[in-house]
Scaffold this motif. Sequence first.
Motif, PDB file in Angstrom:
ATOM      1  N   SER A 173     -10.268 -47.871 -24.813  1.00  0.00           N
ATOM      2  CA  SER A 173      -9.301 -48.240 -23.765  1.00  0.00           C
ATOM      3  C   SER A 173      -7.982 -48.915 -24.362  1.00  0.00           C
ATOM      4  O   SER A 173      -8.270 -49.439 -25.438  1.00  0.00           O
ATOM      5  N   THR A 209      -6.835 -51.722 -23.093  1.00  0.00           N
ATOM      6  CA  THR A 209      -7.033 -53.027 -23.112  1.00  0.00           C
ATOM      7  C   THR A 209      -7.723 -53.537 -24.611  1.00  0.00           C
ATOM      8  O   THR A 209      -7.566 -54.473 -25.180  1.00  0.00           O
ATOM      9  N   GLU A 241      -6.157 -51.838 -15.530  1.00  0.00           N
ATOM     10  CA  GLU A 241      -6.087 -50.418 -16.420  1.00  0.00           C
ATOM     11  C   GLU A 241      -6.794 -49.303 -15.569  1.00  0.00           C
ATOM     12  O   GLU A 241      -6.183 -48.478 -15.485  1.00  0.00           O
ATOM     13  N   THR A 256      -0.872 -45.172 -18.738  1.00  0.00           N
ATOM     14  CA  THR A 256      -0.705 -45.579 -20.292  1.00  0.00           C
ATOM     15  C   THR A 256       0.684 -46.392 -20.386  1.00  0.00           C
ATOM     16  O   THR A 256       0.473 -47.604 -20.759  1.00  0.00           O
ATOM     17  N   PHE A 310       0.987 -49.661 -18.317  1.00  0.00           N
ATOM     18  CA  PHE A 310       0.054 -50.557 -18.553  1.00  0.00           C
ATOM     19  C   PHE A 310       0.610 -51.462 -19.630  1.00  0.00           C
ATOM     20  O   PHE A 310       0.527 -52.648 -19.629  1.00  0.00           O
TER      21      PHE A 310
END
Length: 207
Positions: free
Chosen positions: A3, A5, A73, A85, A88
């Motif tokens: 991810s 994150t 996300e 993407t 974020f």
Amino acid sequence: MISLTTLIIIVTVLVSLAAFNKAEVFQKSLMNPYLVFHKKEYWRLIASGFIHGSYIHLGFNMFTFYFFGRVVEQVFGQVLGGSSTIVFVLFYLSAIVVSDLPVAFKRKNDIHYNSLGASGAVSAMVFASILYYPLNDICLYGIFCLPGFILGIIYVVYSYYQGRNMSDNINHEAHLYGAIYGAIFGIVVNPHSAISFIDQIKTYRIF
């Protein structure tokens, strides 16, 4: 697939470790308003979000970001699809800058003032998450739990007053501005979330 994150956490940990071990990296990355505005070292506004003052500081920020960043996300992915993407990453990086700018302008002539850490960006993620799911419990130290919107109010009030006092060498104003920016950015991405937030709050009952 990893991810975003998790990827940001990995990059932050690696940069922070490099700064812990190399004083030059640490000094070059500090958000020093005087150097930013008078020496045009603008990279510090972003680089400072990837270094930390201690392992505890780093661990707490990344632990918090891991849980709330994944929520945001996921929402971005549902709302924006393939473009989530870029949005974020833009959100996270811009939150680092925006959360620091008010203090940076205020202290631009103070050569001794420095700030560092991802706290402003993490606050933005937390408050975007609260915007989307205000009734989800947030637990402090795994014991004391409150609905996100209530804890958010307490956090904003606390950051505001601590920011005015400036008695503990923590940039509380970055926490406050990061939180505000997170809520605003969350609404821009998903305008319906503002109405949904109010509707969810209306259903809250203490007992």
